[in-house]
Design a protein around this motif. Structure first.
Motif, short mmCIF file in Angstrom:
data_model
loop_
_atom_site.label_atom_id
_atom_site.label_comp_id
_atom_site.label_asym_id
_atom_site.label_seq_id
_atom_site.Cartn_x
_atom_site.Cartn_y
_atom_site.Cartn_z
N GLN A 59 0.85 -1.19 0.00
CA GLN A 59 0.00 0.00 0.00
C GLN A 59 0.89 1.25 0.00
N TYR A 60 1.02 1.87 -1.16
CA TYR A 60 1.86 3.05 -1.28
C TYR A 60 1.20 4.24 -0.59
N LYS A 61 2.01 5.00 0.13
CA LYS A 61 1.52 6.19 0.84
C LYS A 61 2.14 7.44 0.24
N LYS A 62 1.51 8.55 0.49
CA LYS A 62 2.04 9.83 0.00
C LYS A 62 2.91 10.46 1.08
N LYS B 89 9.56 18.50 -6.16
CA LYS B 89 8.68 17.37 -5.84
C LYS B 89 7.97 17.65 -4.53
N TYR B 90 8.73 18.11 -3.54
CA TYR B 90 8.15 18.45 -2.24
C TYR B 90 8.37 19.95 -2.01
N ARG B 91 7.35 20.72 -2.31
CA ARG B 91 7.46 22.18 -2.29
C ARG B 91 7.79 22.72 -0.90
N PRO C 33 15.50 10.95 -11.20
CA PRO C 33 15.26 11.16 -9.76
C PRO C 33 14.24 10.20 -9.17
N GLN C 34 13.12 9.97 -9.85
CA GLN C 34 12.11 9.06 -9.31
C GLN C 34 12.67 7.67 -9.11
N PHE C 35 13.40 7.17 -10.09
CA PHE C 35 14.01 5.83 -10.02
C PHE C 35 14.98 5.75 -8.84
N LYS D 264 3.23 5.81 -10.76
CA LYS D 264 2.47 6.91 -10.17
C LYS D 264 2.86 7.20 -8.72
N HIS D 265 3.89 6.56 -8.23
CA HIS D 265 4.23 6.71 -6.81
C HIS D 265 5.69 7.11 -6.62
N TRP D 266 5.91 7.85 -5.53
CA TRP D 266 7.24 8.19 -5.05
C TRP D 266 7.34 7.67 -3.61
#
Length: 379
Positions: free
Chosen positions: A6-9, A149-151, A312-314, A349-351
């Motif tokens: 379960q991916y979380k933000k 990515k994280y403002r 970066p995502q990878f 779709k996830h980081w």
């Protein structure tokens, strides 16, 4: 890929105490200190070039032109320092910047004569440190502000000072790293094939660069994987993974054993291929830029390139402490070998929601330096 996970933000609260805001004097104060310190280091490098600059880099830049840049840097440091007094806040930062710049003027400023430099085999790479820092701030910090990515993640995030120390240490040691890398590669002289090197040199330049990238990536993939999967090596590499907030400085954190071994191993394929110098220069520039970019706090749409190159995502997933990402994404340049050897993890779709190691390491340079020794003694 673990389809049941379960991916979380990731939630990044804004740290208002560390945030840089216009009109408070904090930005001008830190900028004054940075320019003042860089100016002082540059003046020392001009005064003692044999011991404080690198032979390889001196052949690339125009020392007299850089003195002009130094001139403006010193005066901007003074101006920004004075601004803190206008804002009547963070005056200590302003005074520090002015003081550092003043020391630079006392040591000769931007008028030190430039002449031939007596070659010294081992020196501190102050010129490399200054140019790399200014270039990284200009390029990567700008990208992080334009495409974050994280403002809410601030520039002066937690442990930024530790990673800045690593950045400085690794760049100052560039001469020692190169000497060790070349020395290590020379032990493979028995494997040099003139026919292979002639064949490599006969193909177009971009194809040579592609060959270098693939061969270097193969070596880096397996070295990286060994650091993860060989128990005795993991405590050394864990230092790099102890970063819990990713940005352009995060990639600098690394135990010196790993830094030296990584550079030494990647020199082997470069040595054996015998590609043209221009192809090697292109690869070095590509590798240096990519190494910083993949740790950045950026979300850039790379399109189909993300299925070919490390992005970066990878690489952020490689730094995740979440279960499906642990011991995945070892590649440095392309995703080819992670695909081939089944270590690829890239949910589109996830980081990651969490970064760092599953067991927290010491949070100081000395603590992280001796951490592997403590683990070795324990086991």
């Amino acid at each position: 890929m673990d389809t049941e996970f379960q991916y979380k933000k990731r939630r990044v609260p804004l740290d208002r105490q560390r945030e840089l805001r216009f009109g408070e004097g904090k930005i001008s104060g830190y900028a004054s200190v940075a320019l003042g310190l860089l100016s002082l280091l540059a003046v020392m490098a001009y005064r003692y070039p044999a011991y404080l600059t690198t032979i390889e880099l001196r052949q690339v830049y125009d020392a007299e032109f850089l003195q002009l840049i130094l001139k403006y840097g010193m005066y901007f440091s003074l101006l920004l320092g004075l601004l803190t007094f206008c804002f009547n806040r963070h005056k200590r930062l302003g005074m520090t910047g002015i003081g550092l710049t003043g020391m630079g003027f006392l040591l000769g400023g931007y008028d030190i004569p430039v002449g031939p430099v007596e070659p010294v085999r081992l020196s501190l790479g102050i010129d490399w440190l200054i140019l790399a820092f200014l270039g990284s701030v200009a390029v990567f910090m700008t990208l992080e502000k334009l495409f974050p990515k994280y403002r809410n993640q601030v520039i002066l995030r937690d442990e930024w000072g530790l990673d800045l120390f690593y950045f400085c240490f690794n760049h100052l040691m560039i001469s020692a790293i190169l000497i060790y890398g070349n020395y290590h590669a020379s032990h493979f002289h028995w494997a040099v094939s003139e026919s292979v090197q002639q064949a490599v040199q006969s193909v177009p330049l971009l194809l040579q660069v592609g060959l270098i990238i693939i061969c270097a990536d193969f070596v880096l993939y397996w070295e990286h994987r060994l650091y993860h999967e060989v128990r005795v090596l993991w405590p050394i590499h864990a230092v790099h993974h102890s970063v819990e907030q990713m940005d352009w400085l995060a990639g600098s954190r690394g135990h010196f054993v790993q830094v030296f071994s990584e550079r030494a191993m990647v020199m082997v394929p470069l040595y054996l291929l015998g590609a043209d110098q221009s192809a090697l220069d292109i690869y070095v520039a590509f590798a240096a830029l990519q190494a910083v970019l993949i740790h950045c706090n950026v979300e850039i749409p790379f399109g189909p390139l993300k299925y070919l190159l490390v992005t970066p995502q990878f690489h952020h997933w490689h730094h995740s402490s979440e279960k499906p990402a642990i011991d995945t994404n070892y590649s440095a340049h392309t995703v080819l070998f992670d695909r081939l050897f089944n270590t690829y993890h890239m949910p589109d779709k996830h980081w990651p929601a969490e970064y760092g190691t599953t067991v927290r390491l010491p949070r100081s340079f000395l603590g992280q330096l001796v951490h592997p020794l403590k683990i070795f003694r324990k086991h």
